[in-house]
Scaffold this motif. Sequence first.
Motif, PDB file in Angstrom:
ATOM      1  N   ASP A 105      35.098  28.193  41.190  1.00  0.00           N
ATOM      2  CA  ASP A 105      34.538  29.133  42.170  1.00  0.00           C
ATOM      3  C   ASP A 105      34.502  30.551  41.595  1.00  0.00           C
ATOM      4  O   ASP A 105      33.525  31.285  41.764  1.00  0.00           O
ATOM      5  N   GLY A 106      35.592  30.938  40.908  1.00  0.00           N
ATOM      6  CA  GLY A 106      35.654  32.267  40.311  1.00  0.00           C
ATOM      7  C   GLY A 106      34.622  32.436  39.207  1.00  0.00           C
ATOM      8  O   GLY A 106      33.975  33.484  39.089  1.00  0.00           O
ATOM      9  N   ILE A 107      34.439  31.388  38.397  1.00  0.00           N
ATOM     10  CA  ILE A 107      33.446  31.438  37.318  1.00  0.00           C
ATOM     11  C   ILE A 107      32.047  31.584  37.896  1.00  0.00           C
ATOM     12  O   ILE A 107      31.236  32.393  37.413  1.00  0.00           O
ATOM     13  N   ALA A 108      31.755  30.809  38.933  1.00  0.00           N
ATOM     14  CA  ALA A 108      30.429  30.868  39.556  1.00  0.00           C
ATOM     15  C   ALA A 108      30.151  32.266  40.103  1.00  0.00           C
ATOM     16  O   ALA A 108      29.034  32.776  40.011  1.00  0.00           O
ATOM     17  N   TRP A 109      31.166  32.900  40.677  1.00  0.00           N
ATOM     18  CA  TRP A 109      30.991  34.249  41.226  1.00  0.00           C
ATOM     19  C   TRP A 109      30.688  35.252  40.118  1.00  0.00           C
ATOM     20  O   TRP A 109      29.799  36.096  40.245  1.00  0.00           O
ATOM     21  N   VAL A 110      31.427  35.153  39.019  1.00  0.00           N
ATOM     22  CA  VAL A 110      31.214  36.077  37.900  1.00  0.00           C
ATOM     23  C   VAL A 110      29.824  35.875  37.292  1.00  0.00           C
ATOM     24  O   VAL A 110      29.123  36.846  36.988  1.00  0.00           O
ATOM     25  N   LEU A 111      29.408  34.621  37.129  1.00  0.00           N
ATOM     26  CA  LEU A 111      28.081  34.348  36.563  1.00  0.00           C
ATOM     27  C   LEU A 111      26.986  34.927  37.454  1.00  0.00           C
ATOM     28  O   LEU A 111      25.962  35.405  36.964  1.00  0.00           O
ATOM     29  N   ARG A 112      27.207  34.905  38.756  1.00  0.00           N
ATOM     30  CA  ARG A 112      26.198  35.397  39.691  1.00  0.00           C
ATOM     31  C   ARG A 112      26.182  36.915  39.761  1.00  0.00           C
ATOM     32  O   ARG A 112      25.123  37.534  39.741  1.00  0.00           O
ATOM     33  N   HIS A 113      27.362  37.530  39.839  1.00  0.00           N
ATOM     34  CA  HIS A 113      27.432  38.968  40.076  1.00  0.00           C
ATOM     35  C   HIS A 113      27.495  39.806  38.803  1.00  0.00           C
ATOM     36  O   HIS A 113      27.178  41.001  38.834  1.00  0.00           O
ATOM     37  N   ARG A 150      33.297  32.561  44.588  1.00  0.00           N
ATOM     38  CA  ARG A 150      34.274  33.416  45.269  1.00  0.00           C
ATOM     39  C   ARG A 150      34.874  34.397  44.266  1.00  0.00           C
ATOM     40  O   ARG A 150      35.093  34.050  43.111  1.00  0.00           O
ATOM     41  N   ASP A 151      35.128  35.600  44.733  1.00  0.00           N
ATOM     42  CA  ASP A 151      35.637  36.677  43.888  1.00  0.00           C
ATOM     43  C   ASP A 151      36.954  36.244  43.223  1.00  0.00           C
ATOM     44  O   ASP A 151      37.933  35.942  43.909  1.00  0.00           O
ATOM     45  N   PRO A 152      37.006  36.217  41.874  1.00  0.00           N
ATOM     46  CA  PRO A 152      38.231  35.785  41.182  1.00  0.00           C
ATOM     47  C   PRO A 152      39.418  36.720  41.429  1.00  0.00           C
ATOM     48  O   PRO A 152      40.564  36.304  41.312  1.00  0.00           O
ATOM     49  N   VAL A 153      39.135  37.978  41.778  1.00  0.00           N
ATOM     50  CA  VAL A 153      40.228  38.911  42.081  1.00  0.00           C
ATOM     51  C   VAL A 153      40.916  38.484  43.374  1.00  0.00           C
ATOM     52  O   VAL A 153      42.147  38.441  43.460  1.00  0.00           O
ATOM     53  N   LEU A 154      40.111  38.135  44.381  1.00  0.00           N
ATOM     54  CA  LEU A 154      40.671  37.692  45.657  1.00  0.00           C
ATOM     55  C   LEU A 154      41.361  36.343  45.520  1.00  0.00           C
ATOM     56  O   LEU A 154      42.288  36.027  46.262  1.00  0.00           O
ATOM     57  N   LEU A 157      42.915  35.083  40.261  1.00  0.00           N
ATOM     58  CA  LEU A 157      42.697  34.584  38.904  1.00  0.00           C
ATOM     59  C   LEU A 157      42.679  35.705  37.873  1.00  0.00           C
ATOM     60  O   LEU A 157      42.868  35.466  36.679  1.00  0.00           O
ATOM     61  N   CYS A 158      42.427  36.931  38.324  1.00  0.00           N
ATOM     62  CA  CYS A 158      42.455  38.085  37.428  1.00  0.00           C
ATOM     63  C   CYS A 158      42.639  39.334  38.278  1.00  0.00           C
ATOM     64  O   CYS A 158      42.539  39.272  39.509  1.00  0.00           O
ATOM     65  N   SER A 159      42.885  40.460  37.642  1.00  0.00           N
ATOM     66  CA  SER A 159      43.057  41.709  38.379  1.00  0.00           C
ATOM     67  C   SER A 159      41.738  42.466  38.421  1.00  0.00           C
ATOM     68  O   SER A 159      40.861  42.262  37.578  1.00  0.00           O
ATOM     69  N   GLN A 160      41.609  43.356  39.399  1.00  0.00           N
ATOM     70  CA  GLN A 160      40.394  44.160  39.511  1.00  0.00           C
ATOM     71  C   GLN A 160      40.252  45.067  38.290  1.00  0.00           C
ATOM     72  O   GLN A 160      39.149  45.310  37.805  1.00  0.00           O
ATOM     73  N   VAL A 161      41.383  45.527  37.775  1.00  0.00           N
ATOM     74  CA  VAL A 161      41.369  46.399  36.595  1.00  0.00           C
ATOM     75  C   VAL A 161      40.785  45.660  35.395  1.00  0.00           C
ATOM     76  O   VAL A 161      39.940  46.186  34.666  1.00  0.00           O
ATOM     77  N   ASP A 162      41.245  44.407  35.193  1.00  0.00           N
ATOM     78  CA  ASP A 162      40.739  43.622  34.061  1.00  0.00           C
ATOM     79  C   ASP A 162      39.261  43.303  34.223  1.00  0.00           C
ATOM     80  O   ASP A 162      38.502  43.334  33.251  1.00  0.00           O
ATOM     81  N   LEU A 163      38.850  42.987  35.447  1.00  0.00           N
ATOM     82  CA  LEU A 163      37.445  42.680  35.699  1.00  0.00           C
ATOM     83  C   LEU A 163      36.578  43.904  35.428  1.00  0.00           C
ATOM     84  O   LEU A 163      35.546  43.808  34.749  1.00  0.00           O
ATOM     85  N   ASN A 164      36.993  45.054  35.943  1.00  0.00           N
ATOM     86  CA  ASN A 164      36.227  46.281  35.734  1.00  0.00           C
ATOM     87  C   ASN A 164      36.127  46.628  34.246  1.00  0.00           C
ATOM     88  O   ASN A 164      35.077  47.055  33.765  1.00  0.00           O
TER      89      ASN A 164
END
Length: 202
Positions: A105-113, A150-154, A157-164
């Motif tokens: 779910d987290g991977i799908a969200w990242v690929l989309r957004h 689904r947002d991996p931060v929520l 699975l990872c932190s918002q800092v790492d994602l940003n």
Amino acid sequence: MSQPLMPKATAVWLVENTSLEFEQIAEFCGLHRLEVQGIADDEVAVGIQGIDPIANSQLTQAEIDRCQADPTARLKLLKLDLPQPSKRTKGPRYTPVAKRHDKPDGIAWVLRHHPELKDSQISKLIGTTKTTIQSIRDRSHWNMANIRPRDPVLLGLCSQVDLNAAVEKARKAAEKAGIAIPAPQFEEEAPSPLAGFGLSND
């Protein structure tokens, strides 16, 4: 200077079992001379069981004898051949078992957004494999029917800092290479059943 394990307990043993000077014991154990004197006077470390540094391979009897014979000499700690903790490798981050089913779910969200992210970045960010990412990208994943972006931060699975940080790095790399950043992909909303009548759902 390295200190023995459990220095205060070691100091107790040295006070009770040797004729070493307080200064020698203090320096070896990383304590103040007055603390060692307090141990000898039963004012400090009361109730602490002494630990034998010879039995723990931190000192030899010969080393103690050498320093007892020369008050100006200083005890030298034996080097312990204990295995040192290894540094964490740069592989995928560990994800608790309870959260592993959320990875697709987290991977799908990242690929989309964030389509600008490379598979290697997603792999490091979420702790997954490039094969899994590709299977979700081309919709060949065995559980594709049940995957919900689904947002991996929520999901934890990872932190918002790492994602940003990953997104910023990907965007800078794209700009430097002169590559247009893909627009985020969003599912189209189904048309309202009232649209044909000039009405809306509001």
